[in-house]
Write a protein that holds these residues in place. Sequence first.
Motif, PDB file in Angstrom:
ATOM      1  N   GLY A  83       0.850  -1.213  -0.046  1.00 52.45           N
ATOM      2  CA  GLY A  83       0.099   0.020  -0.005  1.00 52.45           C
ATOM      3  C   GLY A  83       0.864   1.327   0.094  1.00 52.45           C
ATOM      4  N   ARG A  84       1.928   1.259   0.944  1.00 56.30           N
ATOM      5  CA  ARG A  84       2.601   2.326   0.970  1.00 56.30           C
ATOM      6  C   ARG A  84       3.489   2.653  -0.483  1.00 56.30           C
ATOM      7  NH1 ARG A  84       3.618   5.264   5.501  1.00 56.30           N
ATOM      8  NH2 ARG A  84       2.538   4.487   7.241  1.00 56.30           N
ATOM      9  N   VAL A  85       3.945   1.642  -0.913  1.00 61.27           N
ATOM     10  CA  VAL A  85       4.816   1.894  -2.367  1.00 61.27           C
ATOM     11  C   VAL A  85       3.814   2.211  -3.446  1.00 61.27           C
ATOM     12  CG1 VAL A  85       5.813   0.774  -4.303  1.00 61.27           C
ATOM     13  CG2 VAL A  85       6.697   0.192  -1.709  1.00 61.27           C
ATOM     14  N   ALA A  86       2.475   1.825  -3.542  1.00 62.61           N
ATOM     15  CA  ALA A  86       1.346   2.245  -4.290  1.00 62.61           C
ATOM     16  C   ALA A  86       1.319   3.546  -4.196  1.00 62.61           C
ATOM     17  CB  ALA A  86       0.416   1.350  -4.329  1.00 62.61           C
ATOM     18  N   HIS A  87       0.994   4.272  -3.011  1.00 68.76           N
ATOM     19  CA  HIS A  87       0.718   5.616  -2.850  1.00 68.76           C
ATOM     20  C   HIS A  87       1.964   6.203  -3.120  1.00 68.76           C
ATOM     21  CE1 HIS A  87      -2.722   4.275  -0.399  1.00 68.76           C
ATOM     22  NE2 HIS A  87      -3.139   5.340  -0.644  1.00 68.76           N
ATOM     23  N   GLN A  88       3.189   5.925  -3.071  1.00 73.31           N
ATOM     24  CA  GLN A  88       4.406   6.718  -3.557  1.00 73.31           C
ATOM     25  C   GLN A  88       4.385   6.704  -5.154  1.00 73.31           C
ATOM     26  OE1 GLN A  88       7.528   4.459  -1.476  1.00 73.31           O
ATOM     27  NE2 GLN A  88       7.909   6.259  -0.408  1.00 73.31           N
ATOM     28  N   TYR A  89       4.192   5.425  -5.644  1.00 71.64           N
ATOM     29  CA  TYR A  89       3.836   5.443  -7.153  1.00 71.64           C
ATOM     30  C   TYR A  89       2.849   6.410  -7.600  1.00 71.64           C
ATOM     31  CZ  TYR A  89       3.584   3.754 -11.865  1.00 71.64           C
ATOM     32  OH  TYR A  89       3.285   3.478 -13.360  1.00 71.64           O
ATOM     33  N   ALA A  90       1.721   6.566  -7.137  1.00 68.35           N
ATOM     34  CA  ALA A  90       0.705   7.301  -7.367  1.00 68.35           C
ATOM     35  C   ALA A  90       1.143   8.845  -7.603  1.00 68.35           C
ATOM     36  CB  ALA A  90      -0.709   7.326  -6.649  1.00 68.35           C
ATOM     37  N   ASN A  91       1.806   9.020  -6.232  1.00 60.40           N
ATOM     38  CA  ASN A  91       2.479  10.593  -6.338  1.00 60.40           C
ATOM     39  C   ASN A  91       3.310  10.798  -7.647  1.00 60.40           C
ATOM     40  OD1 ASN A  91       0.881  10.805  -3.889  1.00 60.40           O
ATOM     41  ND2 ASN A  91       2.825  10.225  -2.716  1.00 60.40           N
ATOM     42  N   GLU A  92       3.842   9.919  -8.045  1.00 61.35           N
ATOM     43  CA  GLU A  92       4.830  10.160  -9.295  1.00 61.35           C
ATOM     44  C   GLU A  92       4.215  10.324 -10.598  1.00 61.35           C
ATOM     45  OE1 GLU A  92       8.145  10.476  -9.419  1.00 61.35           O
ATOM     46  OE2 GLU A  92       8.663   9.800  -7.348  1.00 61.35           O
ATOM     47  N   LEU A  93       2.897   9.911 -10.542  1.00 60.57           N
ATOM     48  CA  LEU A  93       2.110   9.814 -11.942  1.00 60.57           C
ATOM     49  C   LEU A  93       1.258  11.229 -11.977  1.00 60.57           C
ATOM     50  CD1 LEU A  93       0.223   6.403 -11.479  1.00 60.57           C
ATOM     51  CD2 LEU A  93       1.769   7.113 -13.378  1.00 60.57           C
ATOM     52  N   ALA A  94       1.275  11.648 -13.311  1.00 59.70           N
ATOM     53  CA  ALA A  94       0.692  12.998 -13.507  1.00 59.70           C
ATOM     54  C   ALA A  94      -0.927  12.501 -13.547  1.00 59.70           C
ATOM     55  CB  ALA A  94       0.920  13.454 -14.892  1.00 59.70           C
ATOM     56  N   GLY A  95      -1.773  13.395 -13.188  1.00 64.79           N
ATOM     57  CA  GLY A  95      -3.171  13.284 -13.049  1.00 64.79           C
ATOM     58  C   GLY A  95      -4.008  12.370 -11.726  1.00 64.79           C
ATOM     59  N   ASN A  96      -4.902  12.425 -11.608  1.00 62.73           N
ATOM     60  CA  ASN A  96      -5.650  11.965 -10.383  1.00 62.73           C
ATOM     61  C   ASN A  96      -5.972  10.353 -10.588  1.00 62.73           C
ATOM     62  OD1 ASN A  96      -6.981  11.974  -7.847  1.00 62.73           O
ATOM     63  ND2 ASN A  96      -8.706  12.507  -8.749  1.00 62.73           N
ATOM     64  N   TRP A  97      -4.984   9.562  -9.928  1.00 64.87           N
ATOM     65  CA  TRP A  97      -4.954   8.139  -9.929  1.00 64.87           C
ATOM     66  C   TRP A  97      -5.507   7.688  -8.587  1.00 64.87           C
ATOM     67  CZ3 TRP A  97      -3.955   4.667 -14.119  1.00 64.87           C
ATOM     68  CH2 TRP A  97      -3.513   5.359 -15.290  1.00 64.87           C
ATOM     69  N   SER A  98      -6.471   6.535  -8.550  1.00 62.61           N
ATOM     70  CA  SER A  98      -6.810   6.023  -7.162  1.00 62.61           C
ATOM     71  C   SER A  98      -6.196   4.616  -7.274  1.00 62.61           C
ATOM     72  CB  SER A  98      -8.323   6.348  -6.984  1.00 62.61           C
ATOM     73  OG  SER A  98      -9.013   5.336  -8.298  1.00 62.61           O
ATOM     74  N   ILE A  99      -6.360   4.371  -5.840  1.00 67.61           N
ATOM     75  CA  ILE A  99      -5.485   3.004  -5.832  1.00 67.61           C
ATOM     76  C   ILE A  99      -6.533   2.122  -4.942  1.00 67.61           C
ATOM     77  CG2 ILE A  99      -3.616   1.771  -4.510  1.00 67.61           C
ATOM     78  CD1 ILE A  99      -2.124   4.549  -4.598  1.00 67.61           C
ATOM     79  N   ASP A 100      -6.638   0.816  -5.711  1.00 66.49           N
ATOM     80  CA  ASP A 100      -7.359  -0.127  -4.848  1.00 66.49           C
ATOM     81  C   ASP A 100      -6.363  -1.209  -4.416  1.00 66.49           C
ATOM     82  OD1 ASP A 100      -9.166  -2.196  -4.027  1.00 66.49           O
ATOM     83  OD2 ASP A 100     -10.330  -2.176  -5.753  1.00 66.49           O
ATOM     84  N   ASP A 101      -6.051  -1.199  -3.247  1.00 63.14           N
ATOM     85  CA  ASP A 101      -5.371  -1.984  -2.257  1.00 63.14           C
ATOM     86  C   ASP A 101      -5.661  -3.430  -2.643  1.00 63.14           C
ATOM     87  OD1 ASP A 101      -3.646   0.123  -1.797  1.00 63.14           O
ATOM     88  OD2 ASP A 101      -4.507   0.237   0.324  1.00 63.14           O
ATOM     89  N   ARG A 102      -7.050  -3.801  -2.351  1.00 68.54           N
ATOM     90  CA  ARG A 102      -7.583  -5.091  -2.443  1.00 68.54           C
ATOM     91  C   ARG A 102      -7.122  -6.009  -3.722  1.00 68.54           C
ATOM     92  NH1 ARG A 102     -13.251  -5.083   0.696  1.00 68.54           N
ATOM     93  NH2 ARG A 102     -12.450  -4.162   2.829  1.00 68.54           N
ATOM     94  N   SER A 103      -7.355  -5.015  -5.001  1.00 70.84           N
ATOM     95  CA  SER A 103      -7.280  -5.763  -6.222  1.00 70.84           C
ATOM     96  C   SER A 103      -6.035  -5.413  -6.776  1.00 70.84           C
ATOM     97  CB  SER A 103      -8.374  -5.332  -7.126  1.00 70.84           C
ATOM     98  OG  SER A 103      -8.435  -3.911  -7.315  1.00 70.84           O
ATOM     99  N   SER A 104      -5.081  -4.472  -6.275  1.00 70.85           N
ATOM    100  CA  SER A 104      -3.842  -4.016  -6.616  1.00 70.85           C
ATOM    101  C   SER A 104      -4.117  -3.402  -8.097  1.00 70.85           C
ATOM    102  CB  SER A 104      -2.889  -5.327  -7.064  1.00 70.85           C
ATOM    103  OG  SER A 104      -2.456  -5.815  -5.322  1.00 70.85           O
TER     104      SER A 104
END
Length: 227
Positions: A83-104
């Motif tokens: 979850g923490r790595v995915a949120h770090q990755y989302a911060n690197e992306l341009a645009g509003n990306w949402s993360i679903d931890d359950r389905s990765s």
Amino acid sequence: MTEVQSPKQRQNDDEIDLVELILELWKGKMLILAFVIACFCLGFAYVKVVAKTQFTVSTGYTVNLFSGEVFSLCRQDQRCLDGRVAHQYANELAGNWSIDDRSSTLTQHIGAAPQNLNTYSSDLEKANDRLTQSFLQSAKEELAIVTSLSSDLRNTETVAESVLHAKRMIYQIETGKMKALTLTTPVVQKKSPKVALILVISVLLGGMLGVFAVLMKKFVAELKSRS
């Protein structure tokens, strides 16, 4: 005295009322059909003119590497690490990306027409490269800090574990064996409007309004006949 109806008489009356209701609805079938067609046309116009078309772009991910900071915070909690790595990755992306931890899964909602899939793949991989390089830099800084510590501190279990983790990460990244994440091919899907659902609801609504109109017409006619 009030005459008491037997259960059989009441059942016969109910059957007569039901037959009369069906016959009345059949007589007003054209009115019901008119309401159905009108509501269908309104629903179709809403889909074509009013409703805004929206799409979603989604990609699955698998976390391969964890920064020293994330590793020390989560330890062996895999869901926390991912979850923490995915949120770090989302911060690197341009645009509003949402993360679903359950389905990765990472998802972005798009109001306009979607771009070419290669564009999304390229942007996702570039962000993955930036995150990987930031992990590499953090690992090198962590090793530099450890080497400046006294020998007593370097020999502790916690520091030894951090050093091993940092060295393993540096090796995996610099040899090109691994990136921070493994990404699936992006998929573009139409989110809204849901044309079939809207049209079905429009038809059902038209039918209910038509039935109501027929029953009200009968009710008004009965009131006029009594007056």
